[in-house]
Design an enzyme around this catalytic site. Structure first.
Site, PDB file in Angstrom:
ATOM      1  CE  LYS A 101      -3.769  -2.573   1.978  1.00  0.00           C
ATOM      2  NZ  LYS A 101      -4.632  -2.944   3.138  1.00  0.00           N
ATOM      3  CD  GLN A 111      -3.590  -4.743   6.281  1.00  0.00           C
ATOM      4  OE1 GLN A 111      -3.278  -3.861   5.591  1.00  0.00           O
ATOM      5  NE2 GLN A 111      -4.009  -6.007   5.932  1.00  0.00           N
ATOM      6  CG  ASP A 123      -9.682  -0.533   4.362  1.00  0.00           C
ATOM      7  OD1 ASP A 123      -9.071  -0.468   3.172  1.00  0.00           O
ATOM      8  OD2 ASP A 123      -8.924  -0.652   5.364  1.00  0.00           O
TER       9      ASP A 123
END
Ligand code: NAD
Length: 293
Positions: free
Chosen positions: A53, A97, A120
């Site tokens: 990322k 994460q 997200d």
């Protein structure tokens, strides 16, 4: 023989578009978009995902930052870090994460993320907005599939779509997006899962089948109709001592045989995966540009 839905090529194109947009903003004197990642512990897969990322950010000219916390971090300490990220105006969006260590309540953490920075798209506010066709953030994998269908001009209006798998991050949001008004969308959707009876009854009639179950080679050619569009989200490591890495990545689709019968198909790897990565950048860009509206 199917046409390939090439996620590598399309994600490169999308990243190029984002890079050009960033350059324009920077040339006008604005700071570049900034994405932060919060990583707890040293889980190998999570470290790799976060590294990727960060690499993606640099490739398009974003700023990136990483907050690393030890496996032993308490829930309270993690919530404090999230508060800091929520309040940091130099930051457009951030991700936590997953998975988190067992002693931390994942839902509580997701709920603590400011929805306008939740790139997200996991916060219930964004999930609700998605269902209500309001502007928010879409979860990366379903978002990537929608863009893939759109850019390849795959018609969805009035089509029968079967989604296999009802996870919060892929199957269920996918079913909602395909049933929303618009193109892609306007489809008649059936959401199937491990308790579905006679799954084949549904898949055989479907114009579009989207597999997100994580069972290698599950979807056989006999389960689809001639000319169906097949989108394979699954990625499972299958042990294979003959390969240098000791494993290969398998999708949920029995690719060689389904390829012969489908009209369009996503390969694994190289299909949905790269699109998912690109969509995190797209969401960060959205978070950034919304500030100028
Ligand atoms: P999950 O494990 O959370 O859920 C799996 C779903 O599949 C469940 O709803 C379950 O009911 C259903 N299922 C399981 N076995 C079934 C069966 N035999 N018949 C019908 N339904 C069945 O899944 P997830 O997090 O959505 O991930 C699914 C797969 O997609 C995994 O392989 C994962 O690695 C992969 N994935 C890929 C990407 C990407 O970017 N390509 C992103 C996320 C997940």
């Amino acid at each position: 023989m199917a046409n390939i839905l090439d996620g590598i090529k399309l994600s490169k194109q999308i990243k190029q578009e984002i890079k050009e947009e960033v350059t324009e903003y920077v040339q006008k004197g604005h700071r570049p978009p900034h994405l932060s990642a919060l990583l707890v512990g040293e889980n190998g897969a999570s470290v790799t995902y976060v590294d990727n990322k960060i690499k993606d950010c640099h490739a398009v000219g974003f700023r990136s930052s990483l907050v690393k916390l030890p496996e032993t971090v308490t829930e309270e300490e993690l919530l404090q870090e999230i508060k800091k990220l929520n309040e940091d105006d130099s930051l457009d969006g951030f991700i936590v994460q997953l998975p988190l260590p067992r002693h931390i309540d994942q839902e509580k953490i997701i709920m603590a993320i400011k929805p306008s920075k939740d790139v997200d798209g996991f916060h219930p506010e964004n999930f609700g907005k998605m269902a209500l066709e309001m502007e928010g953030f879409l979860p990366a994998t379903p978002f990537g599939i929608m863009i893939m269908l759109e850019r390849n001009h795959i018609p969805t209006q009035g089509k029968d779509v079967v989604v296999i798998g009802r996870s919060r991050i892929v199957g269920r949001p996918m079913s909602i997006l395909m049933s929303r008004k618009g193109e892609p969308g306007d489809a008649t959707v059936t959401l199937t899962h491990s308790r579905t009876k006679d799954l084949e009854e549904y898949t055989k009639k479907a114009d579009i089948v989207i597999t997100a179950l994580g069972v290698p080679h599950f979807l056989k050619a006999s389960m689809i109709k001639e000319g169906a569009v097949v989108v394979d989200v699954g990625i499972t490591r299958v042990e294979d001592p003959t390969r240098e890495r000791g494993f290969y990545l398998a999708g949920d689709v029995d690719y060689p045989e389904v390829f012969e019968k489908a009209s369009w198909i996503t390969p694994v790897p190289g299909g949905v995966g790269p699109m998912t990565r690109a969509m995190l950048l797209k969401n960060t860009m959205l978070a950034y540009t919304r500030k100028f509206l």
